[in-house]
Design a protein around this motif. Structure first.
Motif, short mmCIF file in Angstrom:
data_model
loop_
_atom_site.label_atom_id
_atom_site.label_comp_id
_atom_site.label_asym_id
_atom_site.label_seq_id
_atom_site.Cartn_x
_atom_site.Cartn_y
_atom_site.Cartn_z
N TYR A 144 -35.87 8.51 18.89
CA TYR A 144 -36.57 9.09 17.76
C TYR A 144 -35.57 9.39 16.66
O TYR A 144 -34.36 9.27 16.83
CB TYR A 144 -37.32 10.37 18.16
CG TYR A 144 -36.54 11.31 19.04
CD1 TYR A 144 -35.60 12.18 18.50
CD2 TYR A 144 -36.73 11.32 20.42
CE1 TYR A 144 -34.87 13.01 19.31
CE2 TYR A 144 -36.01 12.16 21.23
CZ TYR A 144 -35.07 13.01 20.67
OH TYR A 144 -34.35 13.84 21.48
N ARG A 261 -42.38 12.40 23.16
CA ARG A 261 -43.66 12.91 22.65
C ARG A 261 -43.65 14.44 22.59
O ARG A 261 -44.20 15.04 21.65
CB ARG A 261 -44.80 12.41 23.54
CG ARG A 261 -45.05 10.91 23.40
CD ARG A 261 -46.36 10.50 24.05
NE ARG A 261 -46.26 10.53 25.50
CZ ARG A 261 -45.85 9.51 26.26
NH1 ARG A 261 -45.45 8.39 25.67
NH2 ARG A 261 -45.81 9.61 27.57
N LEU A 262 -43.02 15.07 23.57
CA LEU A 262 -42.93 16.53 23.54
C LEU A 262 -42.08 17.01 22.36
O LEU A 262 -42.43 18.00 21.70
CB LEU A 262 -42.32 17.04 24.85
CG LEU A 262 -43.24 17.03 26.08
CD1 LEU A 262 -42.46 17.41 27.32
CD2 LEU A 262 -44.40 18.00 25.87
N ARG A 263 -40.98 16.34 22.11
CA ARG A 263 -40.12 16.73 20.99
C ARG A 263 -40.90 16.64 19.67
O ARG A 263 -40.78 17.51 18.81
CB ARG A 263 -38.88 15.83 20.93
CG ARG A 263 -37.81 16.19 21.93
CD ARG A 263 -36.58 15.33 21.70
NE ARG A 263 -35.54 15.60 22.67
CZ ARG A 263 -34.61 16.53 22.54
NH1 ARG A 263 -34.61 17.31 21.48
NH2 ARG A 263 -33.68 16.70 23.47
N LYS A 264 -41.65 15.57 19.52
CA LYS A 264 -42.42 15.40 18.28
C LYS A 264 -43.47 16.50 18.14
O LYS A 264 -43.79 16.92 17.02
CB LYS A 264 -43.09 14.03 18.27
CG LYS A 264 -42.11 12.86 18.16
CD LYS A 264 -42.84 11.54 18.28
CE LYS A 264 -41.86 10.38 18.30
NZ LYS A 264 -42.54 9.08 18.51
N ALA A 265 -43.99 16.98 19.27
CA ALA A 265 -44.99 18.04 19.22
C ALA A 265 -44.36 19.41 18.95
O ALA A 265 -44.92 20.24 18.24
CB ALA A 265 -45.77 18.08 20.54
N VAL A 266 -43.16 19.62 19.51
CA VAL A 266 -42.51 20.93 19.42
C VAL A 266 -41.73 21.10 18.13
O VAL A 266 -41.75 22.15 17.50
CB VAL A 266 -41.58 21.14 20.64
CG1 VAL A 266 -40.75 22.42 20.48
CG2 VAL A 266 -42.39 21.19 21.92
N TYR A 267 -41.04 20.03 17.72
CA TYR A 267 -40.20 20.10 16.53
C TYR A 267 -40.78 19.21 15.44
O TYR A 267 -40.86 17.99 15.61
CB TYR A 267 -38.78 19.65 16.84
CG TYR A 267 -38.10 20.45 17.92
CD1 TYR A 267 -37.58 21.71 17.66
CD2 TYR A 267 -37.96 19.93 19.21
CE1 TYR A 267 -36.94 22.44 18.64
CE2 TYR A 267 -37.32 20.66 20.21
CZ TYR A 267 -36.82 21.91 19.92
OH TYR A 267 -36.21 22.62 20.90
N SER A 268 -41.12 19.79 14.33
CA SER A 268 -41.75 19.01 13.26
C SER A 268 -40.83 17.97 12.66
O SER A 268 -41.27 17.02 12.03
CB SER A 268 -42.24 19.96 12.16
OG SER A 268 -41.15 20.69 11.61
N LYS A 271 -39.60 12.38 14.41
CA LYS A 271 -40.59 11.37 14.05
C LYS A 271 -40.27 10.06 14.75
O LYS A 271 -39.30 9.97 15.51
CB LYS A 271 -40.62 11.17 12.53
CG LYS A 271 -41.01 12.43 11.76
CD LYS A 271 -41.06 12.18 10.26
CE LYS A 271 -41.43 13.45 9.51
NZ LYS A 271 -41.46 13.25 8.04
#
Length: 280
Positions: A144, A261-268, A271
């Motif tokens: 990412y 996917r978790l990183r994208k959900a937790v940290y804006s 991407k």
């Protein structure tokens, strides 16, 4: 505070290393390819058996890059280094003589076309510039891209500071073993106008020091987040919950996609990957 000095170079790349020769080689090769003219490489070696500046010159030459090689303070005293990476970073900053200071650890790389981005700083009025960063997983796949914002965490590899910033705000604090850069950056954000750029400057490789989840790191992360004004529950999640979930999943190659996917959900700021263009 950093002692004032007349810059002798335009860019100082400070690279800390300890017993990780392969990662250091990767970093040096990226600097040879992408560092602009009038650059300085400051290697701070905390290895049990330091490589020596002669080894670097013999294997890489460096051509347009000036080399400053030093041991960390603890090794100079003959003591095994045990206080984390931040004292070594501070040694590098003190030894550097560049107008712009870039902090890296062995394994970090400049991305393709980083040279052009760094060249653009020659006419930059802001003294703090933050770029985006690609993150590579343990299999070598681009996982990412992280796009910092004014309020997000800033990856130290993509934060470029003019020397004067360290002369005014000081070096990395040594309050904690982990996460001191976020403490320093919080003060810098208040004291200096800064620019956020969405171009990708560096690549960070997962699987090393910061991909672990020791309790000491969780404690420091929680304390720093709280000092930066984060709420109790948000600080707890980022310090004690997510790192351990991430660590457990990253141990299994088939589950690493879930981490992304978790990183994208937790940290804006996280991407989809930005693939670097191939060199022509």
């Amino acid at each position: 505070l950093l002692k004032p000095a007349v810059p002798q170079f335009d860019y100082s790349f400070i690279v800390t290393t300890r017993n990780n020769t392969d990662e250091l080689v990767r970093t040096i090769k990226s600097l040879i390819a992408e560092a602009p003219d009038k650059s300085e490489l400051v290697i701070v070696d905390g290895s049990d058996n330091p490589l020596g500046g002669e080894w670097v010159i013999k294997n890489f030459g460096l051509n347009h890059i000036h080399l400053t090689y030093t041991l960390d303070n603890e090794n100079e005293k003959g003591v095994h280094p045990c206080f984390g990476v931040y004292p070594a970073m501070n040694v590098g900053i003190e030894k550097s003589l560049g107008l712009w200071v870039i902090i890296m650890t062995a394994g970090d790389c400049l991305e393709v076309k980083a040279k052009a981005l760094l060249e653009s700083l020659r006419v930059e009025e802001k003294e703090v510039v933050v770029f985006a960063q690609n993150v590579v997983d343990q299999s070598g796949k681009l996982a990412y891209t992280f796009f910092p914002s004014a309020k997000s965490i800033w990856p130290h590899q993509s934060v470029i500071l003019k020397r004067r910033v360290h002369e005014i705000e000081g070096l990395y604090p040594l309050n904690y073993r982990y996460g001191n850069e976020q403490y320093l950056f919080a003060w810098i954000r208040k004291a200096f106008p800064f620019k956020i750029r969405e171009e990708v400057l560096t690549a960070f490789f997962l699987g090393g020091f910061t991909s672990r989840a020791p309790l000491a790191m969780a404690k420091d992360t929680f304390a720093i987040r709280r000092q930066l004004g984060w709420g109790f529950f948000r600080s707890t999640f980022h310090a004690y919950v997510f790192p351990y979930v991430r660590f457990a999943l990253e141990r299994h190659a088939a589950l690493r996609g879930i981490v992304t996917r978790l990183r994208k959900a937790v940290y804006s700021g996280y991407k989809a990957p930005i693939l670097p263009e191939p060199k022509k």
